[in-house]
Design an enzyme around this catalytic site. Structure first.
Site, PDB file in Angstrom:
ATOM      1  N   ARG A 303      41.617  55.486 -13.037  1.00 16.92           N
ATOM      2  CA  ARG A 303      40.234  55.211 -13.421  1.00 16.92           C
ATOM      3  C   ARG A 303      40.037  54.052 -14.410  1.00 16.92           C
ATOM      4  O   ARG A 303      39.338  53.833 -14.826  1.00 16.92           O
ATOM      5  CB  ARG A 303      39.632  56.224 -12.543  1.00 16.92           C
ATOM      6  CG  ARG A 303      39.235  55.973 -11.352  1.00 16.92           C
ATOM      7  CD  ARG A 303      37.513  56.975 -11.044  1.00 16.92           C
ATOM      8  NE  ARG A 303      37.715  58.005 -10.415  1.00 16.92           N
ATOM      9  CZ  ARG A 303      38.983  59.312  -9.761  1.00 16.92           C
ATOM     10  NH1 ARG A 303      38.817  59.434 -10.476  1.00 16.92           N
ATOM     11  NH2 ARG A 303      38.683  59.481  -8.451  1.00 16.92           N
ATOM     12  N   LYS A 325      41.065  39.131 -18.545  1.00 20.99           N
ATOM     13  CA  LYS A 325      41.276  39.240 -16.504  1.00 20.99           C
ATOM     14  C   LYS A 325      42.853  39.839 -16.763  1.00 20.99           C
ATOM     15  O   LYS A 325      43.473  39.167 -17.408  1.00 20.99           O
ATOM     16  CB  LYS A 325      41.420  38.069 -16.472  1.00 20.99           C
ATOM     17  CG  LYS A 325      40.438  37.545 -15.855  1.00 20.99           C
ATOM     18  CD  LYS A 325      40.476  35.775 -15.403  1.00 20.99           C
ATOM     19  CE  LYS A 325      41.021  34.947 -15.439  1.00 20.99           C
ATOM     20  NZ  LYS A 325      40.671  33.759 -14.150  1.00 20.99           N
ATOM     21  N   GLU A 367      49.084  24.612 -23.247  1.00 23.04           N
ATOM     22  CA  GLU A 367      47.690  24.832 -23.165  1.00 23.04           C
ATOM     23  C   GLU A 367      47.107  25.302 -25.016  1.00 23.04           C
ATOM     24  O   GLU A 367      45.534  24.987 -24.355  1.00 23.04           O
ATOM     25  CB  GLU A 367      47.285  26.963 -22.889  1.00 23.04           C
ATOM     26  CG  GLU A 367      48.521  27.041 -22.040  1.00 23.04           C
ATOM     27  CD  GLU A 367      48.124  27.094 -20.292  1.00 23.04           C
ATOM     28  OE1 GLU A 367      46.416  26.126 -20.485  1.00 23.04           O
ATOM     29  OE2 GLU A 367      47.923  26.993 -19.190  1.00 23.04           O
ATOM     30  N   LYS A 402      38.668  29.730 -26.632  1.00 21.00           N
ATOM     31  CA  LYS A 402      38.619  30.139 -25.186  1.00 21.00           C
ATOM     32  C   LYS A 402      37.763  31.417 -25.571  1.00 21.00           C
ATOM     33  O   LYS A 402      36.905  31.735 -24.604  1.00 21.00           O
ATOM     34  CB  LYS A 402      39.912  31.131 -25.405  1.00 21.00           C
ATOM     35  CG  LYS A 402      40.237  31.585 -23.266  1.00 21.00           C
ATOM     36  CD  LYS A 402      41.497  31.835 -23.168  1.00 21.00           C
ATOM     37  CE  LYS A 402      41.196  33.048 -22.025  1.00 21.00           C
ATOM     38  NZ  LYS A 402      42.559  33.471 -20.953  1.00 21.00           N
ATOM     39  N   GLU A 412      34.037  34.739 -14.792  1.00 22.68           N
ATOM     40  CA  GLU A 412      34.152  34.239 -14.405  1.00 22.68           C
ATOM     41  C   GLU A 412      33.176  33.319 -13.759  1.00 22.68           C
ATOM     42  O   GLU A 412      33.116  33.146 -12.398  1.00 22.68           O
ATOM     43  CB  GLU A 412      35.525  34.119 -14.081  1.00 22.68           C
ATOM     44  CG  GLU A 412      35.907  32.777 -13.828  1.00 22.68           C
ATOM     45  CD  GLU A 412      38.128  32.914 -13.083  1.00 22.68           C
ATOM     46  OE1 GLU A 412      38.153  33.974 -12.719  1.00 22.68           O
ATOM     47  OE2 GLU A 412      38.655  32.089 -13.613  1.00 22.68           O
ATOM     48  N   ARG A 416      33.538  29.295 -17.690  1.00 23.77           N
ATOM     49  CA  ARG A 416      35.000  29.908 -17.731  1.00 23.77           C
ATOM     50  C   ARG A 416      35.602  28.181 -17.138  1.00 23.77           C
ATOM     51  O   ARG A 416      36.533  28.318 -17.218  1.00 23.77           O
ATOM     52  CB  ARG A 416      34.902  31.137 -17.168  1.00 23.77           C
ATOM     53  CG  ARG A 416      36.580  31.508 -17.527  1.00 23.77           C
ATOM     54  CD  ARG A 416      36.357  32.757 -18.097  1.00 23.77           C
ATOM     55  NE  ARG A 416      37.587  33.873 -17.751  1.00 23.77           N
ATOM     56  CZ  ARG A 416      37.907  35.181 -18.639  1.00 23.77           C
ATOM     57  NH1 ARG A 416      35.729  35.592 -18.406  1.00 23.77           N
ATOM     58  NH2 ARG A 416      38.605  35.432 -18.805  1.00 23.77           N
ATOM     59  N   ASN A 420      39.833  25.027 -17.387  1.00 22.68           N
ATOM     60  CA  ASN A 420      41.449  24.690 -15.926  1.00 22.68           C
ATOM     61  C   ASN A 420      41.536  23.095 -16.612  1.00 22.68           C
ATOM     62  O   ASN A 420      41.431  22.917 -14.865  1.00 22.68           O
ATOM     63  CB  ASN A 420      40.344  25.343 -14.857  1.00 22.68           C
ATOM     64  CG  ASN A 420      40.369  26.825 -14.772  1.00 22.68           C
ATOM     65  OD1 ASN A 420      41.367  27.551 -14.960  1.00 22.68           O
ATOM     66  ND2 ASN A 420      40.407  27.257 -13.289  1.00 22.68           N
ATOM     67  N   HIS A 423      44.507  21.862 -14.193  1.00 24.56           N
ATOM     68  CA  HIS A 423      44.453  22.887 -13.584  1.00 24.56           C
ATOM     69  C   HIS A 423      44.764  21.993 -12.084  1.00 24.56           C
ATOM     70  O   HIS A 423      45.545  22.933 -11.292  1.00 24.56           O
ATOM     71  CB  HIS A 423      44.449  24.232 -13.968  1.00 24.56           C
ATOM     72  CG  HIS A 423      44.910  24.841 -15.069  1.00 24.56           C
ATOM     73  ND1 HIS A 423      44.504  23.848 -16.193  1.00 24.56           N
ATOM     74  CD2 HIS A 423      45.794  26.242 -15.120  1.00 24.56           C
ATOM     75  CE1 HIS A 423      45.301  25.296 -16.829  1.00 24.56           C
ATOM     76  NE2 HIS A 423      46.099  26.181 -16.624  1.00 24.56           N
ATOM     77  N   HIS A 427      48.442  22.953 -10.273  1.00 27.37           N
ATOM     78  CA  HIS A 427      48.499  23.901  -9.025  1.00 27.37           C
ATOM     79  C   HIS A 427      49.141  23.577  -7.798  1.00 27.37           C
ATOM     80  O   HIS A 427      49.792  23.643  -7.010  1.00 27.37           O
ATOM     81  CB  HIS A 427      47.217  24.472  -9.005  1.00 27.37           C
ATOM     82  CG  HIS A 427      46.784  25.519  -9.958  1.00 27.37           C
ATOM     83  ND1 HIS A 427      45.254  25.983  -9.849  1.00 27.37           N
ATOM     84  CD2 HIS A 427      47.272  26.382 -10.864  1.00 27.37           C
ATOM     85  CE1 HIS A 427      45.129  27.128 -10.619  1.00 27.37           C
ATOM     86  NE2 HIS A 427      46.120  27.339 -11.279  1.00 27.37           N
ATOM     87  N   HIS A 439      54.578  26.161 -15.261  1.00 27.25           N
ATOM     88  CA  HIS A 439      53.206  26.023 -15.406  1.00 27.25           C
ATOM     89  C   HIS A 439      52.861  25.051 -16.695  1.00 27.25           C
ATOM     90  O   HIS A 439      52.051  24.296 -16.347  1.00 27.25           O
ATOM     91  CB  HIS A 439      52.600  27.879 -15.169  1.00 27.25           C
ATOM     92  CG  HIS A 439      51.093  27.764 -15.638  1.00 27.25           C
ATOM     93  ND1 HIS A 439      50.211  27.567 -14.982  1.00 27.25           N
ATOM     94  CD2 HIS A 439      49.880  27.899 -16.385  1.00 27.25           C
ATOM     95  CE1 HIS A 439      48.899  27.159 -14.920  1.00 27.25           C
ATOM     96  NE2 HIS A 439      48.962  27.433 -16.113  1.00 27.25           N
TER      97      HIS A 439
END
Ligand SMILES: NC(=O)c1ccc[n+]([C@@H]2O[C@H](COP(=O)([O-])OP(=O)(O)OC[C@H]3O[C@@H](n4cnc5c(N)ncnc54)[C@H](O)[C@@H]3O)[C@@H](O)[C@H]2O)c1
Ligand SMILES: [Zn+2]
Length: 536
Positions: A303, A325, A367, A402, A412, A416, A420, A423, A427, A439
């Site tokens: 946990r 994340k 990035e 960031k 998010e 946030r 992107n 992106h 994608h 990417h």
């Protein structure tokens, strides 16, 4: 860089080293004890004898607060000054704090016969040194930078202190996660060059200040892949061992295709085989794939156990290791399973980028440039002016963009989404290439598309789009669509959205340092921009 603060037990050379550091840098040297003596108007033994230690400690706290507000000062603190966690926090905010250490015999040799040391004015000074050292161990170890001075000259220690003063530390505040940090808090991101061997001290410094846990050996599962482990795992293991941890390695295969639950499962097995328990720590050593897998394993094993990130790709440094994340892919899609898991520390050594393949560095730069467009015009201008390798200061600037966003929107919920930028198109391109397109390359084309869309809908002027395209091209990133159909790219972008019935969401630049989220870009505008960029 603001101040350099030297702490450590008496006899570790704080004043002598401090004077030498100040001389080399042309900074001011301040001895905290001298400041106190001057303010109170009597010697420290007399303050202790006549007013008592508590009065002296209060005075120390005041002086800590005052000195930390200075700039370009090298400050030698009293040996006990930073035992108080508040004093330590104040000093760490005001500059680089370094703890000097020496073994007890060396300490006695250095301070022997000095009767201005009231704490050693006892029948058995050696026992007293050992006792005081033990009492202060946890406080000293809470300082991330340690230099063992036994056997080194003043000059050698000064050199190491100056090297450490170049490390940049960014604090990140976070809302916590369910069990290991329920109340939220703060973790540091350390950014430096050639500091990998210091990761152990830094991790130890993040442990809560309870004497019992500080003396207990703690298991650390070092998770790395078959490419990165042979390069850097041993250095990390050695450093962890030297800091009193009991580390063991856990290896995963290299590649995004292994970012899946099976691999997490093999980590649980390795954690159990290595006797990792709830007091242990999982340390991710690798790129974004390793960090995402190890972080999810840390969030779920028993946990949740403590988690530390040592990112080794530029993308992981500037993006994946920051923000909490973690997760893995499912056959149905990327990052579909995961958890928010805040690290206790993110430790970045830019020197590891030397072994990173050039195309991976380039992808990471996409990035970094993205962060410049979102919120750092100063960084963007530097990247425009010069395409040499990225510096620690520039990386820190990029990461700060960031941090600012995730501190405002940790889970998010809205803001946030600005991260992107580029992106939406990326994608689509990645999906259409069946993920053969890198990417970062896709994000680069995506940023150019976003800028051109912004121009077409009247949000930005053409000069802005040209600037963004030029800087990406200057860093060797692609700025044109691969030869596929504009309509197919659009369909691939809309794929996930259609399933959820939502509109395509665009992050569009208004100027360098300011982006907007726009939901109603007409599909025709997008397709025509893609065609302008070389799609069919
Ligand atoms: N969690 C987040 O917030 C977040 C954000 C962005 C991306 N990501 C994830 O990050 C992943 C991509 O990360 P990445 O680009 O770092 O890929 P990666 O982890 O696959 O690393 C790229 C390659 O470089 C190798 N490598 C890593 N460090 C090296 C070094 N110092 N020297 C030599 N080789 C080295 C790796 O073994 C790998 O082969 C994706 O899965 C993406 O979903 C996560
Ligand atoms: Zn990205």
């Amino acid at each position: 860089m603001t101040n350099i603060v030297l702490n450590g037990f008496m006899g570790t050379g704080k004043s002598a080293v401090g004077r030498e550091v100040a001389r080399r840098l042309g900074w001011r040297f301040v001895d905290m004890d001298d400041v106190i003596v001057l303010r109170v108007g009597k010697s420290i033994p007399r303050i202790f004898a006549e007013d008592g230690e508590p009065v002296f400690r209060r005075m120390e706290s005041q002086v800590c607060a005052d000195l930390s507000a200075q700039e370009r000062s090298v400050i030698a603190t009293g040996g006990g000054a930073l035992v108080d966690p508040d004093n330590r926090r104040v000093m760490m905010r005001g500059g680089t704090v370094v703890c000097l250490t020496a073994d007890p015999d060396e300490i006695l040799r250095r301070v022997g016969g000095d009767d201005s040391r009231p704490l050693l004015n006892v029948p058995d000074p050696r026992a007293r040194v050992a006792e005081l050292l033990a009492a202060r161990r946890a406080a000293y170890q809470a300082i991330p930078w340690q230099i063992e001075t036994t056997g080194l000259s003043i000059e050698e220690v000064a050199e190491r202190v100056i090297a450490l003063s170049h490390v940049i530390t960014l604090p990140v505040s976070h809302p916590g996660d369910a069990l290991s940090a329920p109340k939220g808090g703060e973790y540091p991101i350390h950014i430096g060059e050639g500091i990998l061997a210091r990761v152990g001290d830094t991790l130890r410094a993040t442990r809560t200040l309870c004497a019992a846990s500080a003396s207990e050996a703690i298991r650390v599962a070092v998770v790395s892949n078959t490419t990165v482990a042979p390069l850097y795992a041993e250095r990390v293991m050695t450093s962890l061992r030297a800091a009193g941890f009991e580390p063991f390695t856990c290896t995963i295969p290299d590649g995004e295709q292994h970012k899946r639950l099976d691999t997490v499962r093999t980590l649980y097995d390795q954690f159990l085989a290595g006797d990792l328990d709830r007091s242990g720590t999982v340390l991710a050593l690798g790129g974004g794939v390793t960090g995402d897998i190890a972080g999810f394993a840390a969030a779920s094993f028993m946990r949740g156990v403590r988690f530390a990130q040592v990112p080794t790709t530029l993308l992981a440094m500037t993006d994946a290791s920051v923000g909490g994340k973690t997760g893995v892919d499912l056959p149905q899609g990327k990052n579909l399973v995961g958890a928010f898991k805040q690290p206790v520390v993110v430790f970045i050594d830019l020197a590891v980028l030397e072994t990173l393949p050039k195309e991976e560095v380039r992808a990471g730069m996409a990035e970094v440039i993205k962060h410049g467009v979102i919120g750092a015009p100063d960084l963007f201008a530097e990247l425009e002016a010069d395409q040499a390798t990225i510096t620690a200061r520039q990386l820190a600037r990029s990461i700060r963009v960031k941090i600012d966003v995730i501190e405002e929107d940790p889970f998010e919920g809205g803001r946030r989404a600005v991260l992107n930028l580029g992106h939406t198109t990326a994608h689509g391109l990645e999906r259409l290439s069946d993920y053969a397109m890198r990417h970062g390359d896709a994000v680069s084309v995506g940023m150019v598309a976003a800028a051109r869309i912004a121009v077409k809908i009247g949000l930005a002027d053409l000069a802005l789009a040209d600037r963004i395209e030029a800087v990406l091209a200057a860093w060797g990133l692609p700025v044109r669509c691969p030869a596929c159909e504009a309509g197919a790219i659009y369909e691939a972008m809309a794929h996930d959205k259609k399933k959820r019935g939502g509109a395509l969401r665009w992050v569009l630049p208004r100027e360098i340092g300011a982006v907007e989220i726009v939901e109603d870009v007409p599909p025709d505008v997008v397709r025509s921009v893609l065609r302008d960029l070389g799609a069919e």
